[in-house]
Motif scaffolding. Structure first.
Motif, PDB file in Angstrom:
ATOM      1  N   ALA A   1       0.840  -1.198   0.000  1.00  0.00           N
ATOM      2  CA  ALA A   1       0.000   0.000   0.000  1.00  0.00           C
ATOM      3  C   ALA A   1       0.876   1.249   0.000  1.00  0.00           C
ATOM      4  O   ALA A   1       0.598   2.217  -0.714  1.00  0.00           O
TER       5      ALA A   1
ATOM      6  N   LEU B   1      -0.109   0.774  -4.148  1.00  0.00           N
ATOM      7  CA  LEU B   1      -1.089  -0.172  -4.670  1.00  0.00           C
ATOM      8  C   LEU B   1      -2.372  -0.072  -3.840  1.00  0.00           C
ATOM      9  O   LEU B   1      -2.329  -0.114  -2.616  1.00  0.00           O
ATOM     10  N   PHE B   2      -3.473   0.085  -4.513  1.00  0.00           N
ATOM     11  CA  PHE B   2      -4.757   0.243  -3.819  1.00  0.00           C
ATOM     12  C   PHE B   2      -5.744  -0.790  -4.328  1.00  0.00           C
ATOM     13  O   PHE B   2      -5.883  -0.995  -5.525  1.00  0.00           O
TER      14      PHE B   2
ATOM     15  N   SER C   1      -4.988   6.073   7.948  1.00  0.00           N
ATOM     16  CA  SER C   1      -4.530   5.569   6.662  1.00  0.00           C
ATOM     17  C   SER C   1      -3.680   6.621   5.935  1.00  0.00           C
ATOM     18  O   SER C   1      -2.555   6.361   5.511  1.00  0.00           O
TER      19      SER C   1
ATOM     20  N   LEU D   1       0.350   6.444   5.149  1.00  0.00           N
ATOM     21  CA  LEU D   1       0.828   6.473   3.765  1.00  0.00           C
ATOM     22  C   LEU D   1       1.773   7.647   3.543  1.00  0.00           C
ATOM     23  O   LEU D   1       2.825   7.507   2.922  1.00  0.00           O
TER      24      LEU D   1
ATOM     25  N   GLN E   1     -12.036   6.559  -0.634  1.00  0.00           N
ATOM     26  CA  GLN E   1     -10.672   6.274  -0.188  1.00  0.00           C
ATOM     27  C   GLN E   1      -9.687   6.354  -1.345  1.00  0.00           C
ATOM     28  O   GLN E   1      -8.578   6.860  -1.211  1.00  0.00           O
TER      29      GLN E   1
ATOM     30  N   LEU F   1      -6.641   8.860  -1.063  1.00  0.00           N
ATOM     31  CA  LEU F   1      -5.305   8.308  -0.839  1.00  0.00           C
ATOM     32  C   LEU F   1      -4.392   8.420  -2.068  1.00  0.00           C
ATOM     33  O   LEU F   1      -3.179   8.287  -1.956  1.00  0.00           O
TER      34      LEU F   1
END
Lengths: 479, 248
Positions: free
Chosen positions: B78, B82-83, B104, B108, B160, B164
């Protein structure tokens, strides 16, 4: 998931101080020695002796969902005092620097200077190091408000009338095996008296710590809130790392008169034993509050993460009309820890109310039980209880149990009980990880979320500490 | 170098072979769709890329931005960008959406050595995205996915994604169970995300999502490997003729 269960015990250090310790064993002469050592009046010596007599004939309680080899009560030393204490320090400067260092490692705000300088919020601390209360801060400020906050030994001498009137009035000498033992040999503890109509100007705090090897610790705490008064009391407990199991059998008594309120918060992280279940504290504690006055209120909030075995049921006897009892609990067990904890709410007065919120978290190979009694007597017209009891399992080798007892003798009483059991699932962990949150943080976040209702009952700095403590206790619980 | 390069990938789940020599390359700026019948291994592909426990790479490689993924923890993947938008987003009771999203984003950003986002900034961007996706901002206070309808859960996944800003978005049947309005909202979100610096891998069973998100390449996955690739018209052919036409 199964490999995140290896918490390092951060409070694991021992202090090298000369101690004056009685050889192991318990008989009448030991009880007399303790009483004499403290220069107690005769009534108290007799009181101890009658507790000792009763204790000899009492069986150990067998009903709890915990397992341990029988305790040899003759192999325990019943008195241990740091030697430099014999003369009794009159100020912090006289306190053994090593002791102060110990408190510093625990992060106890003992130094008045720090507090006065505004580094920390004002909290008055009565610290029990093994068996003798070594330093009490903020006495003067409290005295101005008329609040008495001192060690119970001191109270016996300075306020004998209050002690004689209330000691054992909530937890009688022969209440149970461990309470009787405590009554016979109690070492020290805290005494608090809040006069009529006084709101205690600061939060009162006691840090207990077990230090010497093979010494049981038997504190006795008594808090009396006179009519219309309010006090919030914080109790924090740690013990250094020891191989042998150590017995801790405390008694806490709370008395609330008309319109008085007592809020009692505990964060307990006694040494839980190592990851193989070796060592750790046996925490067999009797805590009970009496709402004697009308409209009085007693709240227990506890965060229990330590001890090899916890046996503890902070209770409220609701005798005053319209009185209120509350119990908010988080009990976390990991590795081989065992906890059997809960509460008793005894409704006697009219329109009495009680709330129970219990959150049990089991990880590793631990066993975690909630045991609670709600009783309404025939006189408890209009009594109400609400109980919520949630269990969270981490991994697949731990156990969660619920033993609710309801005894209603008044048809107008309303008693509600809700219970749930859930699991920290691999799916939840994977979701968190996929969003960049590592497994340990994820578990800690999920557990904190689970405990939210209880944490918000804690005073602010305790809530933060409690959250951190859960994190530390869960280290290694997933992976 | 491709953003995603999968070579001769063989994957087993509980000892059973699901992917069997799969090859796939996706560049930044591209949207690929993977279609295929039930049981062809579509979700396995998504899960193995994200590192879900239980999905074992037996042979082959998954390279993301030039880095081999097989031995990395899911959170490290992540961090690399990569999601995965989940097919069935799980609930986390007691942890509020806000707390979860902030944790989160913070993790990140820390891992990517980006500047931390203040709570005020964070709230602003979350609210803006929520509005765009027709999500009542009240949802931020609720537990993660707790009591959400199927449509809300999927829109929360897209929220998200937009918050993100990963490098590669893998959407695992995000369209399943959505009504046409929700489908359009989801498609709008994905189209807004998609740009020259990132990639999108759409896993879907139905062609209808591709009416709203136009893919550059369509792959057909069957029996654990890509059996045919083509442009967007391939999806229409599949819709008209069924899978047996390519699989057989």
């Amino acid at each position: 998931m199964d490999s995140l269960v290896n918490a390092e015990y951060e409070a694991g250090f021992t202090t090298d101080v000369e101690t004056e310790t009685l050889p192991p064993g318990l008989d009448e002469s030991v009880v007399r020695f303790i009483s004499a050592k403290k220069g107690e009046p005769e009534w108290l010596t007799e009181w101890r002796l009658s507790a000792y007599q009763a204790w000899q004939d009492m069986p150990t309680p067998q009903w709890a969902h915990v397992h341990f080899p029988p305790i040899d009560f003759q192999s325990i030393s019943y008195y241990s005092a740091p030697k430099s204490q014999t003369d009794g320090p009159t100020s912090l400067e006289e306190v053994d620097p090593e002791l102060l260092d110990t408190y510093k490692k625990l992060g106890i705000p003992l130094h008045e200077q720090e507090i006065l300088a505004g580094v920390r919020k004002e909290v008055a601390v009565d610290a029990v190091f093994d068996s003798v209360s070594i330093a009490t801060t903020f006495k003067d400020k409290l005295a101005d408000a008329g609040v008495i906050f001192c060690s119970i030994s001191e109270a016996v001498h300075e306020h004998p009338d209050l002690v004689q009137r209330y000691l054992g009035s909530v937890v009688p000498q022969r209440d149970n095996f461990y309470a009787a033992l405590n009554s016979a040999v109690f070492s020290d503890g805290s005494f608090v008296y809040i006069p009529k109509g006084v709101r205690c100007p600061m939060e009162l705090s006691t840090y207990f710590r077990i230090n010497a090897q093979n010494t049981g610790q038997f504190e006795r705490t008594l808090i009396v809130a006179d009519a219309g008064s309010y006090v919030s009391y914080l109790e924090g407990c740690t013990a250094p790392m020891r191989d042998e199991n150590q017995l801790h059998a405390a008694v806490v008594e709370l008395v609330a008169l008309d319109d008085a309120q007592i809020k009692y918060s505990t964060v307990q992280n006694w040494y839980p034993g190592d990851k193989d279940g070796k060592g750790g504290i046996y925490n067999f504690v009797t805590k009970r509050g009496a709402c004697r006055g009308d409209r009085s209120k007693i709240s227990w909030t506890q965060v229990e993460t330590g001890s090899a075995i916890t046996w503890k049921y902070p209770s409220v006897v609701l005798r005053g009309n319209d009185s209120v009892g509350e119990f908010y609990s988080v009990a976390l067990t990991n590795n081989y820890q065992q906890a059997d904890t809960g509460t008793k709410m005894i409704h006697m007065g009219r329109n009495t109310k009680s709330t129970i919120v219990s959150k049990g978290i089991s990880a590793g190979k631990s066993e975690n039980s909630y045991r609670g009694l709600v009783r309404t007597t025939p006189s408890a017209q209009g009594a109400r209880n609400y109980t919520q009891c949630d269990s969270l399992l981490i991994g697949s080798e731990s156990g969660a149990h619920t033993f609710p007892y309801i005894e209603s003798q008044n048809p107008s009483a309303i008693i509600e009980h809700e219970a749930s059991t859930s699991k920290v699932s691999d799916e939840q962990l994977f979701l968190c990880q996929q969003r960049g949150i590592d497994a340990e943080k994820a578990v800690s976040m999920i557990v904190n979320g689970f405990c939210k209702e209880v944490f918000r009952e804690l005073p602010m700095e305790f809530a933060v500490e409690a959250g951190k403590l859960l994190e530390v206790s869960l280290e290694g619980a997933v992976g | 170098m491709s953003l995603l390069q999968i070579e001769e990938l063989v994957v087993e789940v509980a000892g059973q072979r699901i992917l069997n020599g799969l090859n796939l390359a996706l560049d930044t700026g591209e949207v690929h769709a993977i279609m295929g019948p039930n049981g062809s291994g579509k979700s396995t592909l998504a899960n193995v890329m994200a590192g879900r426990p239980g999905y074992e790479v037996v042979e082959g490689r998954i390279e993301f931005d030039g880095v081999e993924l097989a031995d990395l923890e899911p959170d490290t993947r992540a961090h690399a960008g990569l999601f995965l938008a989940f097919q069935y987003p799980v609930e986390i009771p007691g942890v509020s959406n806000m707390e979860f999203l902030k944790a989160s984003l913070d993790n990140l950003h820390a891992a990517r050595e980006l500047e931390a986002v203040s709570t005020v900034e964070f709230m602003k961007s979350v609210r803006a995205i929520a509005e765009e996706l027709d999500l009542n901002p009240e949802f931020l206070k609720r537990g993660v996915n707790e009591g959400f309808s199927g449509g809300e859960k999927k829109r929360n996944e897209i929220l998200q994604l937009l918050l993100l800003q990963p490098r590669l978005a893998v959407l695992d049947e995000t369209d399943s169970g959505l009504d046409i309005d929700a489908l359009q909202v989801v498609a709008k979100g994905v189209n807004r995300f998609s740009g020259p610096d990132n990639g999108v891998l759409l896993i879907t069973h139905y062609q209808r999502l591709l009416d709203h998100i136009v893919p550059d390449v369509v792959h057909v996955l069957a029996e654990g490997r890509i059996v045919r690739s083509g442009d967007k018209d391939l999806a229409l052919d599949l819709e008209a003729k069924g899978y047996s036409w390519v699989v057989a």
